[in-house]
Design an enzyme around this catalytic site. Structure first.
Site, PDB file in Angstrom:
ATOM      1  N   HIS A  58       0.855  -1.205   0.000  1.00 29.25           N
ATOM      2  CA  HIS A  58       0.000   0.000   0.000  1.00 29.25           C
ATOM      3  C   HIS A  58       0.881   1.241   0.000  1.00 29.25           C
ATOM      4  O   HIS A  58       2.056   1.199   0.394  1.00 29.25           O
ATOM      5  CB  HIS A  58      -0.928  -0.009   1.219  1.00 29.25           C
ATOM      6  CG  HIS A  58      -2.098  -0.918   1.057  1.00 29.25           C
ATOM      7  ND1 HIS A  58      -3.192  -0.891   1.861  1.00 29.25           N
ATOM      8  CD2 HIS A  58      -2.358  -1.882   0.135  1.00 29.25           C
ATOM      9  CE1 HIS A  58      -4.086  -1.777   1.479  1.00 29.25           C
ATOM     10  NE2 HIS A  58      -3.605  -2.408   0.426  1.00 29.25           N
ATOM     11  N   GLU A  60       1.005   3.774   1.914  1.00 27.76           N
ATOM     12  CA  GLU A  60       1.560   4.160   3.221  1.00 27.76           C
ATOM     13  C   GLU A  60       2.778   3.302   3.579  1.00 27.76           C
ATOM     14  O   GLU A  60       3.796   3.810   4.073  1.00 27.76           O
ATOM     15  CB  GLU A  60       0.498   4.007   4.314  1.00 27.76           C
ATOM     16  CG  GLU A  60      -0.760   4.825   4.112  1.00 27.76           C
ATOM     17  CD  GLU A  60      -1.831   4.061   3.354  1.00 27.76           C
ATOM     18  OE1 GLU A  60      -1.529   3.353   2.366  1.00 27.76           O
ATOM     19  OE2 GLU A  60      -3.007   4.186   3.732  1.00 27.76           O
ATOM     20  N   CYS A  88      -5.844   1.607   5.873  1.00 29.20           N
ATOM     21  CA  CYS A  88      -6.511   0.354   6.277  1.00 29.20           C
ATOM     22  C   CYS A  88      -5.897  -0.123   7.597  1.00 29.20           C
ATOM     23  O   CYS A  88      -4.957   0.480   8.117  1.00 29.20           O
ATOM     24  CB  CYS A  88      -6.315  -0.682   5.182  1.00 29.20           C
ATOM     25  SG  CYS A  88      -4.600  -1.244   5.027  1.00 29.20           S
ATOM     26  N   CYS A  91      -2.078  -0.830   7.407  1.00 32.04           N
ATOM     27  CA  CYS A  91      -1.237   0.372   7.415  1.00 32.04           C
ATOM     28  C   CYS A  91      -1.303   1.081   8.762  1.00 32.04           C
ATOM     29  O   CYS A  91      -0.293   1.615   9.244  1.00 32.04           O
ATOM     30  CB  CYS A  91      -1.673   1.300   6.287  1.00 32.04           C
ATOM     31  SG  CYS A  91      -1.360   0.611   4.657  1.00 32.04           S
TER      32      CYS A  91
HETATM   33  C1  LIG Z   1      -5.518  -4.028  -4.137  1.00 26.77           C
HETATM   34  C2  LIG Z   1      -5.706  -2.539  -3.981  1.00 26.77           C
HETATM   35  O1  LIG Z   1      -5.012  -1.871  -4.997  1.00 26.77           O
HETATM   36  C3  LIG Z   1      -5.125  -2.010  -2.663  1.00 26.77           C
HETATM   37  O2  LIG Z   1      -5.602  -2.770  -1.597  1.00 26.77           O
HETATM   38  C4  LIG Z   1      -5.521  -0.541  -2.483  1.00 26.77           C
HETATM   39  C5  LIG Z   1      -6.880  -0.432  -1.860  1.00 26.77           C
HETATM   40  N1  LIG Z   1      -6.966   0.408  -0.691  1.00 26.77           N
HETATM   41  C6  LIG Z   1      -5.927   1.157  -0.242  1.00 26.77           C
HETATM   42  N2  LIG Z   1      -6.107   1.988   0.787  1.00 26.77           N
HETATM   43  C7  LIG Z   1      -5.090   2.760   1.253  1.00 26.77           C
HETATM   44  N3  LIG Z   1      -5.309   3.624   2.254  1.00 26.77           N
HETATM   45  N4  LIG Z   1      -3.870   2.682   0.693  1.00 26.77           N
HETATM   46  C8  LIG Z   1      -3.575   1.888  -0.349  1.00 26.77           C
HETATM   47  O3  LIG Z   1      -2.457   1.886  -0.850  1.00 26.77           O
HETATM   48  C9  LIG Z   1      -4.639   1.034  -0.852  1.00 26.77           C
HETATM   49  N5  LIG Z   1      -4.465   0.180  -1.850  1.00 26.77           N
HETATM   50 ZN   LIG Z   2      -3.309   0.000   3.737  1.00 29.36          ZN
END
Ligand SMILES: C[C@H](O)[C@H](O)[C@H]1CNC2=NC(N)=NC(=O)C2=N1
Ligand SMILES: [Zn+2]
Length: 291
Positions: A58, A60, A88, A91
């Protein structure tokens, strides 16, 4: 709030949005993050799970890893993490472990947000060994539109790919998705929906007949406004929504778009920091089971 501070929050969030665009350009859900300390960027990241085959990639996490390498320490006290989408739970845990001082995010995440939309991990409470503060609502519309535009483009790309295939009749105005394509889209867009009997399906649990009727009427309004109508199966404390496009004899973009709208609407609650209080956490007022 000091105007200069909020303007600087917006400036940093604009930079995080440019990082989100790097994710979008790579076909990843567009989320960007940057870590700032004393007015200096010490870490940058954007969402890269697909490219790296890494569910933890992700934005973060990428920014924390980048900062850790740059400063030579996994602990990052006195920092502010700007991220375009509410973190999430994964993170949020990493953010507290890294001793980040504050998280500032753009758009709430009604499906997985850990700063009050779905879970309450940030701001971290006394059970954690470190206090990370958290607030949302900085360039929310820009951050949310970045995500919406990405999913719109992805839908139309899928549509063009389907209609460019010779076997797709030029008369079929709806692209019918294969079962695998449906399951792939549900996994990233609508994790609480399933493919069942050829339909997109989701069951909303309620606390009784009043909640059931509220969900039915909410879905009914959206269906009439969309001019696309699901099948509804109701019992005392649940409503099952089933979506398919009868004229196309399968699941199409109409079903995905209406399912997204239904999910966002039925599961919506005020984000933390909102002026709206939300349903009191009291059994007397409970009517929808947020899952
Ligand atoms: C598979 C999907 O691309 C990832 O789970 C996404 C979805 N939600 C996310 N949410 C947040 N806050 N950061 C992310 O990098 C992120 N990535
Ligand atoms: Zn996350």
């Amino acid at each position: 709030m000091d105007v200069v501070d909020s303007r600087s929050d917006q400036d940093w969030m604009r930079l995080a949005l440019t990082l989100a665009q790097r994710a979008a350009a790579a076909g990843e859900v567009p989320v960007g993050a940057l870590l700032v300390r004393d007015g200096v960027i010490i870490g940058e990241g954007w969402n890269r799970p697909i490219k790296t085959h890494d569910a933890s990639a992700h934005a973060e996490i990428q920014a924390l890893r980048d900062a850790g390498q740059r400063v030579g320490n996994y602990r990052l006290p006195g920092t502010t993490l700007y991220v375009t989408l509410e973190p999430c739970v994964m993170c949020a845990g990493a953010i507290v472990h890294a001793r980040v001082g504050q998280v500032i995010y753009g758009a709430p995440d009604p499906k997985a947000g850990a700063c009050g939309s779905v879970f309450d991990l940030l701001p971290s409470d006394a059970r954690f060994n470190h206090r990370t503060d958290c607030k949302g609502g900085v360039l929310t519309d820009d951050c949310a539109e970045t995500l919406r535009a990405f999913f719109r483009a992805r839908r139309s790309t899928a549509f063009k790919a389907a209609t460019s295939r010779p076997e797709t009749s030029i008369m079929s105005i709806d692209n019918v998705y294969s079962d695998d394509a449906i399951r792939n889209r549900l996994a990233t867009e609508l994790p609480r929906w399933s493919l069942d009997a050829g339909c997109l399906q989701r069951t909303y649990r309620t606390s009784g007949w009043k909640g059931t009727l509220m969900v039915i009427n909410t879905v009914g309004h959206l269906a009439e406004a969309a001019w696309h109508h699901p099948d509804l199966t109701a019992s005392y404390d649940r409503v099952t929504v089933s979506l398919t496009t009868h004229s196309a004899k399968g699941v199409t973009d109409k079903d995905f778009e209406l399912a997204n709208r239904i999910e966002e609407t039925v599961m919506w609650r005020p984000a933390s920091g909102s002026a709206l209080e939300g349903t009191p956490d009291d059994v007397r007022y409970a009517y929808i089971q947020y899952d």
